[in-house]
Design a protein around this motif. Structure first.
Motif, PDB file in Angstrom:
ATOM      1  N   GLY A  19     -45.037  12.364  10.997  1.00 38.55           N
ATOM      2  CA  GLY A  19     -45.026  11.151  11.806  1.00 38.55           C
ATOM      3  C   GLY A  19     -45.002  11.474  13.284  1.00 38.55           C
ATOM      4  N   ARG A  20     -45.301  10.458  14.073  1.00 41.34           N
ATOM      5  CA  ARG A  20     -45.307  10.631  15.529  1.00 41.34           C
ATOM      6  C   ARG A  20     -44.112   9.921  16.152  1.00 41.34           C
ATOM      7  NH1 ARG A  20     -50.546  12.262  17.717  1.00 41.34           N
ATOM      8  NH2 ARG A  20     -52.172  12.122  16.139  1.00 41.34           N
ATOM      9  N   ASN A  21     -43.653  10.449  17.276  1.00 40.82           N
ATOM     10  CA  ASN A  21     -42.620   9.790  18.055  1.00 40.82           C
ATOM     11  C   ASN A  21     -43.163   8.507  18.663  1.00 40.82           C
ATOM     12  OD1 ASN A  21     -40.468  11.510  17.702  1.00 40.82           O
ATOM     13  ND2 ASN A  21     -41.115  12.862  19.375  1.00 40.82           N
ATOM     14  N   ALA A  22     -42.251   7.644  19.053  1.00 47.48           N
ATOM     15  CA  ALA A  22     -42.668   6.370  19.633  1.00 47.48           C
ATOM     16  C   ALA A  22     -43.166   6.534  21.058  1.00 47.48           C
ATOM     17  CB  ALA A  22     -41.516   5.378  19.589  1.00 47.48           C
ATOM     18  N   THR A  23     -42.725   7.584  21.738  1.00 47.53           N
ATOM     19  CA  THR A  23     -43.116   7.740  23.142  1.00 47.53           C
ATOM     20  C   THR A  23     -44.284   8.704  23.282  1.00 47.53           C
ATOM     21  OG1 THR A  23     -41.402   9.396  23.279  1.00 47.53           O
ATOM     22  CG2 THR A  23     -40.903   7.237  24.203  1.00 47.53           C
TER      23      THR A  23
END
Lengths: 169, 235
Positions: free
Chosen positions: B226-230
């Motif tokens: 998954g990817r970070n939100a920022t």
């Protein structure tokens, strides 16, 4: 939250998905500063690794319909690989021009990630990744040497003396 | 909502194998001995190649070659490609390779004394659809001996390679079959430290994927990092 699928080795028979044309990133007609990248992969005993899949990915020049910016090449019976691509340029700034490398092989349960930089690039002195490596000899394991006007060469050592700097991303 | 250049989250502890896995002999001289350098993810790591069926043709039926049926048990494999936030990964390429029903690869380096099947090559690729679902038809691969230790046999397995949306999501893995007694003895399967992570490499028999009067069906999902939100810093 889900957890990412575990990696497993590519094994010795991955050539069943190999397309040898993938080693030429200019095969769809990309024009520009065309270069050859060669290298070898050796193990902790200095023996050539003859069954690896070497993959490269670059963000300069940017990927396009005629430039996949991605290539894959086997290591041959001497542990050597050879790509034809376009030279990364100022599109990488402030990073120095570089190519990302992933190595898959029998005996590697997950990819080894590293980078290839180019000898004599002024930005190598200030590149944020190269700058993290204090030991100059270790830093040199990432810098391909110019062997002719449009060809660079990098030796990758998986283990032991002059072991290549691998990265955790 | 993570953007397509946001950095990938750290790997969950215990979910990935270590390259230094002594029970798997080929690792001895190939695993690095230095700690990997943790680098900040730049656009080089957060983006990756894109493949389209127009340029990289899809081959969703490995069970036929030149119009002829391969020998062995025909199976359907279906599942979903998603990230750790359960967001589907659409239109992504999945490369597939495997041994034939007799446990033999159509590869010059495979010396196992089992027959090659002229109608089974054992390599292919498919793409996930707009919702991340993929499906292909193949022959259930056989077990085969290898020389890792005395009387070593690999469990039945299919190899996969996925790219996802960034080079940091790249994954090569193997799918196993439920109830295989060889799993308990396989050092490659057991290289994954966490039991739950290991067991996620085993497909599930699925009667809803099974095609009546034609082929058994198995469900196997791929989860990519998954990817970070920022978003990441540029450069």
């Amino acid at each position: 939250m889900l957890v990412a699928t575990a990696s497993q080795t590519i094994g010795p028979y991955w050539h069943l998905i190999e397309d040898v044309t993938w080693a030429d990133l200019t095969r769809f007609g990309a024009k520009g500063n065309r270069i050859v990248l060669t290298g070898t992969v050796t193990d902790g005993a200095g023996t050539p690794v003859t069954d690896a899949a070497i993959e490269i990915w670059q963000t300069s020049p940017a990927a396009s319909d005629i430039f996949p910016a991605f290539g894959r090449c086997r290591t041959d019976g001497t542990g050597s690989f050879r790509f034809t691509t376009l030279k990364p340029g100022p599109g990488n700034a402030p990073q120095a021009p570089h190519v990302a490398i992933s190595i898959f092989a029998r005996g590697l349960l997950k990819a080894l990630m590293t980078r290839l930089y180019f000898q004599d690039e002024p930005l190598n002195e200030t590149d944020p990744v190269l700058s993290m490596i204090e030991d100059a000899a270790r830093r040199r394991t990432l810098i391909a040497q110019k062997v002719s006007a449009a060809a660079w060469h990098l030796d990758i050592r998986l283990q032991g003396e002059n072991e290549t700097v691998f990265m955790d991303i | 909502m993570p953007t397509e250049t946001a950095p990938f989250r750290p790997i969950e502890a215990g979910s990935q194998p270590a390259n230094d896995t002594p029970s798997y002999g080929s690792t001895h001289l190939r695993h690095p001995t230095r700690l990997a350098l943790r680098i900040p993810q730049t656009v080089t790591e957060t983006t990756g190649p894109r493949f389209t069926p127009a340029r990289f043709s899809s081959t969703p039926d490995l069970s036929m070659t030149n119009g002829k049926q391969a020998l062995g048990e025909r199976i359907i494999v279906r599942g979903r490609v998603a990230d750790e936030d359960n967001r589907p990964v659409p239109h992504t390429m999945i490369e597939i390779w495997q041994a034939n029903a007799a446990g033999r690869y159509d590869h010059p380096d495979d010396r196992h004394d089992a027959p090659v099947d002229p109608h089974f090559r054992g390599g292919g690729r498919v793409f996930s659809d707009a919702d991340g679902w993929y499906q292909f038809v193949t022959i259930k691969p056989g077990a085969y001996p290898w020389h890792n230790h005395r009387n070593a046999w690999r469990p039945n397995h299919i190899h996969y390679s996925l790219f996802g949306t960034g080079f940091g999501q790249r994954i090569i893995t193997q799918m196993y079959f439920p109830g295989d007694p060889l799993l308990a003895l396989d050092p490659i399967y057991h290289s994954v430290p966490g039991q739950a992570a290991r067991e996620r490499l085993i497909a599930a028999f699925d009667i809803d994927i099974t095609a009546p009067d034609w082929a058994l069906g198995y469900r196997f999902d791929f989860i990519l990092r998954g990817r970070n939100a920022t978003p990441t810093e540029q450069g």
